[in-house]
Design a protein around this motif. Structure first.
Motif, PDB file in Angstrom:
ATOM      1  N   ASP A 238       0.847  -1.190   0.000  1.00 63.91           N
ATOM      2  CA  ASP A 238       0.000   0.000   0.000  1.00 63.91           C
ATOM      3  C   ASP A 238       0.882   1.239   0.000  1.00 63.91           C
ATOM      4  OD1 ASP A 238      -1.556   2.263   1.143  1.00 63.91           O
ATOM      5  OD2 ASP A 238      -3.143   0.752   1.229  1.00 63.91           O
ATOM      6  N   LYS A 239       0.656   2.143  -0.948  1.00 62.33           N
ATOM      7  CA  LYS A 239       1.488   3.346  -1.064  1.00 62.33           C
ATOM      8  C   LYS A 239       1.295   4.314   0.099  1.00 62.33           C
ATOM      9  CE  LYS A 239       1.801   3.247  -6.059  1.00 62.33           C
ATOM     10  NZ  LYS A 239       1.479   3.911  -7.315  1.00 62.33           N
ATOM     11  N   ASN A 240       0.079   4.347   0.659  1.00 61.12           N
ATOM     12  CA  ASN A 240      -0.206   5.281   1.753  1.00 61.12           C
ATOM     13  C   ASN A 240       0.319   4.787   3.100  1.00 61.12           C
ATOM     14  OD1 ASN A 240      -1.539   6.962  -0.036  1.00 61.12           O
ATOM     15  ND2 ASN A 240      -3.500   5.925   0.295  1.00 61.12           N
ATOM     16  N   THR A 241       0.065   3.525   3.419  1.00 61.21           N
ATOM     17  CA  THR A 241       0.438   3.011   4.739  1.00 61.21           C
ATOM     18  C   THR A 241       1.743   2.219   4.726  1.00 61.21           C
ATOM     19  OG1 THR A 241      -0.791   0.955   4.442  1.00 61.21           O
ATOM     20  CG2 THR A 241      -2.004   2.823   5.373  1.00 61.21           C
ATOM     21  N   GLY A 242       2.169   1.749   3.551  1.00 63.40           N
ATOM     22  CA  GLY A 242       3.386   0.957   3.462  1.00 63.40           C
ATOM     23  C   GLY A 242       3.210  -0.498   3.869  1.00 63.40           C
TER      24      GLY A 242
ATOM     25  N   LYS B  46       1.839  -4.427   3.594  1.00 57.70           N
ATOM     26  CA  LYS B  46       1.634  -5.399   2.529  1.00 57.70           C
ATOM     27  C   LYS B  46       0.172  -5.821   2.501  1.00 57.70           C
ATOM     28  CE  LYS B  46       3.279  -9.789   0.758  1.00 57.70           C
ATOM     29  NZ  LYS B  46       4.096 -10.967   0.973  1.00 57.70           N
ATOM     30  N   LYS B  47      -0.425  -5.825   1.309  1.00 56.58           N
ATOM     31  CA  LYS B  47      -1.827  -6.215   1.142  1.00 56.58           C
ATOM     32  C   LYS B  47      -1.896  -7.419   0.218  1.00 56.58           C
ATOM     33  CE  LYS B  47      -3.862  -2.246   2.689  1.00 56.58           C
ATOM     34  NZ  LYS B  47      -5.109  -1.921   3.282  1.00 56.58           N
TER      35      LYS B  47
END
Length: 164
Positions: free
Chosen positions: A41-45, A47-48
């Motif tokens: 995730d670019k906002n939270t960093g 892993k999704k």
């Protein structure tokens, strides 16, 4: 205008295959295959992951093979086409199911429980062309050098009956 209905799936079986037989004797095997996509995730960093489940149906000989050799957790490669069918549930409600009708299946991963373990010759199944034979019987082969003779691979330890 041309159209294409082609699906390629590489994933893991979520349950054991279910095989049935039609009145004419043809086998039908159904499986559920999971594919997982992961990203950061670019906002939270963090892993999704997103897992998608695919219904796959095999017919005839391919259905028999899938029913016999696949099991929950098996990793497979499947090629086929999408098909949506309409059906009525037990309450009389019309429903639609989209599934993949498999044309090709390749089992991936290890050969657990299949008697493997012997190393294979690295060049077995390679796509190198066979040496050409000269029709005139001249010395064309001698100019390139005689092809080297290799011992045949030993397959005596492969006692399985996989039909492909």
């Amino acid at each position: 205008m041309a159209s294409v209905n082609k699906v390629i799936i590489v994933g893991n079986l979520g349950r054991d295959p279910e095989t049935r037989y039609m009145p004419n004797g043809d086998a039908v095997t159904n499986i559920a295959v999971a594919t997982t996509e992961s990203w950061k995730d670019k906002n939270t960093g963090e892993k999704k992951e997103l897992t998608e489940w695919h219904r796959i149906t095999f017919y005839r000989k391919l259905a028999e093979i899938a029913g016999q050799y696949l099991k929950k957790g098996s990793q497979i490669y499947v090629e086929g086409r999408l098909q949506t069918r309409k059906w009525t549930d037990k309450d009389g409600v019309e429903r639609y199911t989209t599934e993949i009708i498999a044309d090709t299946m390749q089992m991936l991963g290890s050969r657990q429980g299949m008697g493997g373990g012997a190393p294979m010759d690295d060049e077995y199944g390679s796509s190198a062309p066979a040496p050409r034979q000269s029709a005139g019987g001249g010395n064309a082969g001698a100019a390139r050098g005689a092809p080297q003779q290799r011992p045949a691979p030993n397959f005596s330890d492969m006692d399985d009956d996989i039909p492909f």
